[in-house]
Design a protein around this motif. Sequence first.
Motif, PDB file in Angstrom:
ATOM      1  N   TYR A 160       0.807  -1.219   0.000  1.00 58.33           N
ATOM      2  CA  TYR A 160       0.000   0.000   0.000  1.00 58.33           C
ATOM      3  C   TYR A 160       0.846   1.277   0.000  1.00 58.33           C
ATOM      4  N   MET A 161       2.152   1.127  -0.011  1.00 53.31           N
ATOM      5  CA  MET A 161       3.039   2.302   0.025  1.00 53.31           C
ATOM      6  C   MET A 161       4.088   2.234  -1.077  1.00 53.31           C
TER       7      MET A 161
ATOM      8  N   CYS B 275      -5.076   6.200   4.429  1.00 59.03           N
ATOM      9  CA  CYS B 275      -4.836   4.908   3.786  1.00 59.03           C
ATOM     10  C   CYS B 275      -5.841   4.733   2.642  1.00 59.03           C
ATOM     11  N   LEU B 276      -5.559   3.765   1.791  1.00 59.29           N
ATOM     12  CA  LEU B 276      -6.546   3.415   0.783  1.00 59.29           C
ATOM     13  C   LEU B 276      -7.726   2.740   1.476  1.00 59.29           C
ATOM     14  N   LYS B 277      -8.894   2.955   0.957  1.00 61.56           N
ATOM     15  CA  LYS B 277     -10.123   2.487   1.613  1.00 61.56           C
ATOM     16  C   LYS B 277     -10.116   0.978   1.855  1.00 61.56           C
TER      17      LYS B 277
ATOM     18  N   VAL C 116      -6.500   0.656  12.870  1.00 58.96           N
ATOM     19  CA  VAL C 116      -5.444   1.149  13.769  1.00 58.96           C
ATOM     20  C   VAL C 116      -5.692   2.622  14.097  1.00 58.96           C
ATOM     21  N   MET C 117      -6.024   3.405  13.090  1.00 62.04           N
ATOM     22  CA  MET C 117      -6.308   4.824  13.291  1.00 62.04           C
ATOM     23  C   MET C 117      -7.501   4.999  14.230  1.00 62.04           C
ATOM     24  N   GLN C 118      -8.569   4.280  13.956  1.00 58.93           N
ATOM     25  CA  GLN C 118      -9.783   4.384  14.764  1.00 58.93           C
ATOM     26  C   GLN C 118      -9.540   3.966  16.213  1.00 58.93           C
ATOM     27  N   LYS C 119      -8.799   2.882  16.428  1.00 63.67           N
ATOM     28  CA  LYS C 119      -8.526   2.392  17.780  1.00 63.67           C
ATOM     29  C   LYS C 119      -7.726   3.403  18.598  1.00 63.67           C
TER      30      LYS C 119
ATOM     31  N   THR D 137      -9.860   4.887  -3.769  1.00 66.46           N
ATOM     32  CA  THR D 137     -10.354   5.887  -2.825  1.00 66.46           C
ATOM     33  C   THR D 137      -9.400   5.960  -1.635  1.00 66.46           C
ATOM     34  N   ARG D 138      -9.082   7.173  -1.208  1.00 65.94           N
ATOM     35  CA  ARG D 138      -8.181   7.391  -0.079  1.00 65.94           C
ATOM     36  C   ARG D 138      -8.945   8.025   1.087  1.00 65.94           C
TER      37      ARG D 138
END
Length: 182
Positions: free
Chosen positions: A34-35, A135-137, A145-148, A169-170
């Motif tokens: 993804y990167m 991140c990509l959707k 990870v972001m949400q947690k 989609t990002r």
Amino acid sequence: MIKLETERLYLRDYEEADFEAYYKLKTDEETMYYMQDIKLVDRESARAEFEDVLADMESEHRKFYFLHVELKDTHEQVGSIGYTLVDDTPVGKIVHLGYFTYPKFWGNGYISEALRKLLEFAFTENNVYRVTTGCLKENVRSERVMQKNGMIKEAEHIDYEWHDGQMRTRLEYRLLKKEWNK
């Protein structure tokens, strides 16, 4: 030198002895899927980038705060996590966050644990005011990870990025120091 510790992990600045681990991680196809924009393709470019990382750590105006992440019990490399300084404002630094880990460690909560510690460092010791990432959707693990870690979704950019032969989609997330304090 940044050295952070969680229940299961050590997060620390890179050292000269870490070159092979850095090279292996940044050239791993699955880890870097993804990167693609920061994936390294050869030893020469990896060495040049690694030397830049080491030099930046010594700079009075450090821009890159990416840390080697390893297991406490075995010292095996899990991945890397950190942020890049985007701007230094009167209210604090604005940074862009990133993380990547070997697939064999996915689903164990290591990056969520590492991110919790990194955010604590950023907001309490490094005068960070705003953290952004994305991140990509379809990268649902990264989004989780972001949400947690209490990050807040700011945007969904439809057909924003060319990846793996198609437009994707990002998603963009943020966390302000005052939001983290809550």
